[in-house]
Design a protein around this motif. Sequence first.
Motif: not given
Lengths: 260, 349
Positions: B186-187, B154-158, B78-90
């Motif tokens: 694990t992160t 694993v969770l990645l937080l950028d 799993g990854m979380v991005f600095q710019a959120y990166a949520l899908f705008p259409n959903l």
Amino acid sequence: MKRFWAWAAIGVAAVYFFLPLLGMLEFSLKMRRGEYSLDAYASVLGDPQFQASFGYSVIMAGLTIVFGVLIVVPTVFWVRLKLPRLRPVMEFVTLLPLVIPPIVIVFGYVRLFNTSSWLPLTGSALGTDFLLLCGYAVLSLPYMYRAVDTGLAAIDLRTLTEAAQSLGAGWITVLARVILPNVLVAVLSGAFLTFAIVIGEYVFAALLDRPAFGPYLVWAGGNKAYEPAALAVMTFALTWGCMALIQAVTRFSKHTRMPR
Amino acid sequence: MAYLDLSALEKSYGANHVVKSFDLGIEQGEFVSLLGPSGCGKTTVLRMVAGFETPSAGAIRIGGQEVTHLRPNQRNIGMVFQAYALFPNLTVAQNVGFGLKIAGLPSREIALRVADMLELIGLPEMGSRYPFQLSGGQQQRVALARALAPRPRVLLLDEPLSALDAKIRVSLRAEIRDIQRKLGITTIFVTHDQEEALSMSDRVVVMNGGRAEQVGAPFEVYNQPKTRFVANFVGTLNALEAIVTDPGAGKVTIQGQPLRLPQAVQAQAGAVLTLALRPEAVHLHGDGDISLPARIAELQFMGSVIRVNAEHAMGVIKLDLFNKPDTPPPAVGEDIALRFWAKDLIALD
């Protein structure tokens, strides 16, 4: 004073643009002597040749849009994501249909794909239809490419792609479920422009001898009096309708609104 | 072998060598931060773990399975991005359920899991909203829920907090840590903010020039920096020059005052040694092994702490005083004595 001249310039331009249209509209309503009527429009709509050619062009426009989207969206996506250095080349290639006359392209097609060539597409109606479809896709490429490219520039393509991939999506899923829905407005803009181009196109259809709307327009112009004016008004209405739809889709697309 | 094992990772872009011989083992459920300045290679390491970059050399293993050459969508990370990166259409619920839908889970199970996740991030009523209807903090929480929903290995937080304002950043980092502990996932957390790294992590990896300069618990990295870079980058530092008198016994002099360091010194007698001293280890009152005369040049009020810049023969020395309303700080221009203990001095390489 400055404002007066600005409005004066707009007024002159509006008269220059709309006066012939108004004249044409008025003429199209004068088929019945001494009164205004919609006879010319009824005559056009009742003409089986109009129905056949318009129906043919609508189908070709729909197919061209699908063909164009399938080619342009993945290509622009890949170039923006993986090959950004190729963008100037893409820009140049997609501008070529604007500088190469359609007659040159269609003669090229006829030479390359005639009945004595290695791929004799002009030997059958279906093959020629496919050739016409390719020609339409090429003609609409500058508009479709720019519309899609602008749409992709407006979203964070890389991050959205990576986010979808990290959630288990493959390339096709990324394109179909994430990228395409988010550039739908842009794709629709390109689609409406493509529709407008295909509906009025003459050179490709005439030289490939296909029963499209463009050649019918020319034929009607040479053989009828009031109907060509009615056809021109209807074509304008169709084109403007497409442009209005672009605006409407942009306005009512709720997820493209600005974040709070 | 550790649960997540990065072994001898290298990454080059042409002649640019951005990650060099990077080794790191992370145990299951551990929260590890990669901390370093821009361009130090921390994000590249994270992206190699995610599968967005292919290492030039080395291997990545998760739970004993080599994943170095697997595609990102095959890694279950799993990854979380600095710019959120949520899908705008959903909608929020569709965003959170995206990974579950891709995995082919039945819609009933997806709905239950999405509800659980929204409950976990404290936004149970927001499922039908679109990303543009949420604040930055809410969007990042949804991004976290989306990354966690498929139960990744694993969770990645950028740098997930970088785009948020200061107050939300502080509350969200506590929430992220709380959720991570609750799920035991694990992160790896990438940040250039030392406060974030020190406050959230089980271990911190301080990176510089593509290498891990030091790996350790926040307390250890802050109090026992192994290199000059770590000492400089993590926290604020005063550098004092000392003359070595007896290296074996750790004896030095600062401004002629003799001092015995807690450990032997790796230098010859007569050599100049740089000693680091944290601002909080310097005080104005009480005892100390050393007392240096100085004059207050500047006071910076920072809320609970007052940072004092004091001019001394060797330059400016920074010290931190607790803000006590009944004890006003000294005035600018006042002559003072800076006191500290030898045990608080860190000999830098």
